[in-house]
Write a protein that holds these residues in place. Structure first.
Motif, mmCIF file in Angstrom:
data_model
loop_
_atom_site.group_PDB
_atom_site.id
_atom_site.type_symbol
_atom_site.label_atom_id
_atom_site.label_comp_id
_atom_site.label_asym_id
_atom_site.label_seq_id
_atom_site.Cartn_x
_atom_site.Cartn_y
_atom_site.Cartn_z
ATOM 1 N N HIS A 274 0.840 -1.207 0.000
ATOM 2 C CA HIS A 274 0.000 0.000 0.000
ATOM 3 C C HIS A 274 0.873 1.255 0.000
ATOM 4 C CE1 HIS A 274 -3.793 -1.987 0.307
ATOM 5 N NE2 HIS A 274 -3.588 -2.498 1.515
ATOM 6 N N ALA A 275 1.894 1.262 0.833
ATOM 7 C CA ALA A 275 2.809 2.408 0.896
ATOM 8 C C ALA A 275 3.539 2.576 -0.433
ATOM 9 C CB ALA A 275 3.807 2.212 2.030
ATOM 10 N N ARG A 276 4.007 1.488 -0.976
ATOM 11 C CA ARG A 276 4.762 1.516 -2.238
ATOM 12 C C ARG A 276 3.919 2.077 -3.373
ATOM 13 N NH1 ARG A 276 5.802 -4.062 -5.487
ATOM 14 N NH2 ARG A 276 6.602 -3.180 -7.447
ATOM 15 N N ILE B 273 7.659 13.708 -15.940
ATOM 16 C CA ILE B 273 6.346 13.056 -15.911
ATOM 17 C C ILE B 273 6.329 11.882 -16.887
ATOM 18 C CG2 ILE B 273 3.901 13.351 -16.475
ATOM 19 C CD1 ILE B 273 4.094 16.183 -15.323
ATOM 20 N N GLU B 274 6.990 12.056 -18.000
ATOM 21 C CA GLU B 274 7.101 10.947 -18.957
ATOM 22 C C GLU B 274 7.840 9.771 -18.319
ATOM 23 O OE1 GLU B 274 8.827 10.013 -23.459
ATOM 24 O OE2 GLU B 274 9.026 12.004 -22.567
ATOM 25 N N GLN B 275 8.918 10.083 -17.599
ATOM 26 C CA GLN B 275 9.676 9.028 -16.937
ATOM 27 C C GLN B 275 8.863 8.397 -15.804
ATOM 28 O OE1 GLN B 275 12.290 8.184 -18.422
ATOM 29 N NE2 GLN B 275 12.528 9.987 -19.725
ATOM 30 N N TRP B 276 8.114 9.209 -15.079
ATOM 31 C CA TRP B 276 7.223 8.665 -14.031
ATOM 32 C C TRP B 276 6.218 7.705 -14.645
ATOM 33 C CZ3 TRP B 276 1.910 10.150 -14.047
ATOM 34 C CH2 TRP B 276 1.149 9.578 -13.009
ATOM 35 N N SER B 277 5.650 8.114 -15.776
ATOM 36 C CA SER B 277 4.689 7.265 -16.469
ATOM 37 C C SER B 277 5.342 5.945 -16.871
ATOM 38 C CB SER B 277 4.160 7.992 -17.710
ATOM 39 O OG SER B 277 3.257 7.178 -18.430
ATOM 40 N N GLY B 278 6.559 6.038 -17.371
ATOM 41 C CA GLY B 278 7.264 4.823 -17.743
ATOM 42 C C GLY B 278 7.588 3.951 -16.551
ATOM 43 N N LYS B 279 7.940 4.570 -15.441
ATOM 44 C CA LYS B 279 8.214 3.832 -14.210
ATOM 45 C C LYS B 279 6.975 3.046 -13.781
ATOM 46 C CE LYS B 279 10.268 3.049 -10.131
ATOM 47 N NZ LYS B 279 11.447 2.179 -9.958
ATOM 48 N N MET B 280 5.830 3.665 -13.935
ATOM 49 C CA MET B 280 4.580 2.995 -13.570
ATOM 50 C C MET B 280 4.309 1.787 -14.470
ATOM 51 S SD MET B 280 2.626 5.001 -11.220
ATOM 52 C CE MET B 280 0.943 5.201 -11.787
ATOM 53 N N LYS B 281 4.815 1.836 -15.692
ATOM 54 C CA LYS B 281 4.578 0.741 -16.638
ATOM 55 C C LYS B 281 5.167 -0.573 -16.162
ATOM 56 C CE LYS B 281 4.576 3.495 -20.900
ATOM 57 N NZ LYS B 281 5.239 3.679 -22.212
ATOM 58 N N SER B 282 6.266 -0.465 -15.441
ATOM 59 C CA SER B 282 6.990 -1.676 -15.078
ATOM 60 C C SER B 282 6.210 -2.585 -14.133
ATOM 61 C CB SER B 282 8.343 -1.312 -14.464
ATOM 62 O OG SER B 282 8.158 -0.563 -13.275
ATOM 63 N N ASN B 283 5.224 -2.051 -13.434
ATOM 64 C CA ASN B 283 4.404 -2.908 -12.577
ATOM 65 C C ASN B 283 2.916 -2.584 -12.757
ATOM 66 O OD1 ASN B 283 4.745 -0.433 -11.328
ATOM 67 N ND2 ASN B 283 4.651 -1.263 -9.255
ATOM 68 N N ALA B 284 2.510 -2.476 -14.015
ATOM 69 C CA ALA B 284 1.121 -2.122 -14.338
ATOM 70 C C ALA B 284 0.120 -3.104 -13.735
ATOM 71 C CB ALA B 284 0.944 -2.057 -15.850
ATOM 72 N N TYR B 285 0.446 -4.384 -13.787
ATOM 73 C CA TYR B 285 -0.497 -5.392 -13.294
ATOM 74 C C TYR B 285 -0.755 -5.205 -11.809
ATOM 75 C CZ TYR B 285 -2.490 -9.870 -11.968
ATOM 76 O OH TYR B 285 -3.317 -10.855 -11.453
ATOM 77 N N GLU B 286 0.311 -5.017 -11.039
ATOM 78 C CA GLU B 286 0.159 -4.843 -9.589
ATOM 79 C C GLU B 286 -0.602 -3.562 -9.262
ATOM 80 O OE1 GLU B 286 3.798 -6.670 -7.187
ATOM 81 O OE2 GLU B 286 4.466 -5.286 -8.744
ATOM 82 N N LEU B 287 -0.289 -2.491 -9.979
ATOM 83 C CA LEU B 287 -0.949 -1.213 -9.717
ATOM 84 C C LEU B 287 -2.434 -1.278 -10.037
ATOM 85 C CD1 LEU B 287 1.772 1.269 -10.966
ATOM 86 C CD2 LEU B 287 0.819 1.197 -8.658
ATOM 87 N N ASN B 288 -2.778 -1.896 -11.144
ATOM 88 C CA ASN B 288 -4.187 -2.028 -11.492
ATOM 89 C C ASN B 288 -4.945 -2.864 -10.462
ATOM 90 O OD1 ASN B 288 -4.700 -0.577 -13.989
ATOM 91 N ND2 ASN B 288 -3.246 -1.987 -14.936
ATOM 92 N N ASP B 289 -4.297 -3.923 -9.996
ATOM 93 C CA ASP B 289 -4.928 -4.777 -8.984
ATOM 94 C C ASP B 289 -5.124 -3.991 -7.689
ATOM 95 O OD1 ASP B 289 -5.763 -7.503 -8.021
ATOM 96 O OD2 ASP B 289 -4.086 -7.145 -6.653
ATOM 97 N N TRP B 290 -4.110 -3.213 -7.309
ATOM 98 C CA TRP B 290 -4.199 -2.390 -6.096
ATOM 99 C C TRP B 290 -5.334 -1.378 -6.212
ATOM 100 C CZ3 TRP B 290 -2.713 2.987 -5.702
ATOM 101 C CH2 TRP B 290 -2.709 3.483 -4.398
#
Length: 404
Positions: A246-248, A282-299
């Motif tokens: 949750h924190a992550r 912001i582009e790099q942040w967006s890309g960083k989010m891509k690396s764990n899209a499945y986990e983020l969507n589930d969260w």
């Protein structure tokens, strides 16, 4: 159906470029510009109780009670106590400045002009760790000295030096290691084996279920940028693992709001260099989010678990803060790519409304005079939940304990 986004992975070169950019902004201002500090602090205190972002070295957890206890023993009055405590802390600062290790030395630059003393910085932590037994504020403590000395004269002691009066308790843990005879005129940050063991016991006895204690028990760390990247943390299971995630995920997703806020400030300032930099970030942040899209969507699809997590259940989070965070997450997860928030009218209006809600006429996005105080980076650091400070604490404890 919960909204979500789909992403493409990065090349190694793109990832390194992204991390360099994120690290650059990670060194910038850490102010809570969008009012999410109650969430940040709830997780921080849950994982690392008794710490704070303005604490520097763990030895101050001994320095402070040593100074104050010595002044008590000298019979210092209430009227003189605060000034004498300040003088001793200045002496401590001067002693530490003579040593090779000056990392985290409070007052190293300000010298005797230092306004916020270690006593106030560590006061709450000393209580949390069971080192301080006095229950009031620091100012209450100073005022109590006359009564304390008067009360002390009426107490009888056993041959072992313990109070014969049942229920009497001093202001400090009776197991506190003794200060060296030359303290505070001679001092260093290196802990002795006994001192390190004592501080670890304080954490164990008062916060045995914390992530802090778990990491101390697990031995040497890799000292990563974020605690969830530590291999030992990644092996954790159960409820603590859920709270860590949750924190992550909150740290990762909320960063975008802070970066967008600064991009809006850059545009308001007509600063083309900063505009380009924040668009890239912001582009790099967006890309960083891509690396764990499945986990983020589930969260995100189970967001109620976040709001009902153990850390947040222990804290009263303002309703307006919950509303803002929910609105931001709704926007981010409704986009095909997170980078789209840059040009999203709804996202921009949300950030503008939030700053106005918090600052009213002092809001930089609405007040040109306030805008002039923007230094180019305000609240741009990704949340680490005091990890930088705790890393230093753990390093000091483990390094010095091992060396004896």
């Amino acid at each position: 159906m919960p909204s979500h986004f789909g992403w493409v992975d990065f090349s190694v070169e793109e990832k390194e470029k992204m991390m360099e950019t994120i690290r650059f902004f990670g060194e910038q201002d850490t102010r809570d510009e969008l009012g999410i500090g109650t969430i940040r602090d709830a997780f921080s205190e849950f994982f690392f109780p008794g710490t704070s972002t303005i604490q520097t070295r763990i030895h101050y957890m001994l320095f402070i009670p040593w100074i104050l206890k010595k002044l008590e023993e000298e019979g210092t009055s209430s009227a003189e106590f605060e000034q004498k405590a300040k003088n001793r802390q200045i002496s401590l600062m001067k002693a530490l400045k003579k040593g090779e290790d000056q990392e985290g030395l409070i007052g190293r630059e300000a010298g005797e002009a230092l306004k916020r003393l270690p006593t106030s910085i560590y006061w709450t932590g000393l209580w949390s760790w069971g080192i301080r037994k006095f229950q009031g504020s620091l100012s209450d403590y100073y005022r109590s000295m006359d009564f304390y000395h008067k009360k002390k004269k009426t107490i009888t002691y056993t041959d072992d030096g313990d109070p014969a009066e049942e229920g009497h308790q001093g202001n400090w843990d009776p197991n506190l290691p003794k200060a060296p005879n030359s303290f505070p005129w001679e001092a260093e940050f290196k802990l002795s084996t006994n001192q390190s063991a004592y501080l670890q016991d304080c954490i164990k006895l008062n916060h045995p279920d914390s992530l802090f204690f778990y990491l101390l028990e697990e031995g040497e760390l890799f000292y990563t940028d974020y605690f969830w990247e530590e291999p030992k943390v990644q092996r954790i299971e159960g409820d603590l693992k859920k709270d860590i995630n949750h924190a992550r995920f909150f740290s990762q997703t909320s960063l975008g709001a802070s970066l967008l806020y600064n991009l809006l400030l850059a545009k308001k300032s007509n600063n083309s260099e900063k505009i380009n930099k924040y668009e890239e970030t912001i582009e790099q942040w967006s890309g960083k989010m891509k690396s764990n899209a499945y986990e983020l969507n589930d969260w995100n699809s189970k967001r109620n678990y976040f709001w009902n997590s153990n850390p947040l259940s222990l804290t009263r989070i303002p309703h307006k803060t919950i509303r803002f965070v929910d609105a931001w997450l709704d926007i981010v997860f409704s986009k095909k790519l997170p980078i789209e928030v840059m040009n999203c009218t709804k996202a921009i209006e949300l950030i503008e409304k939030r700053e106005w809600e918090l600052k009213k006429t002092r809001a930089r996005l609405f007040n040109n005079r306030a805008l002039q105080s923007w230094g180019g980076a305000s609240g741009t650091r990704q949340l680490t939940f005091r990890w930088a400070n705790v890393k230093q604490f753990i390093y000091d404890l483990q390094k010095d304990f091992e060396e004896g």
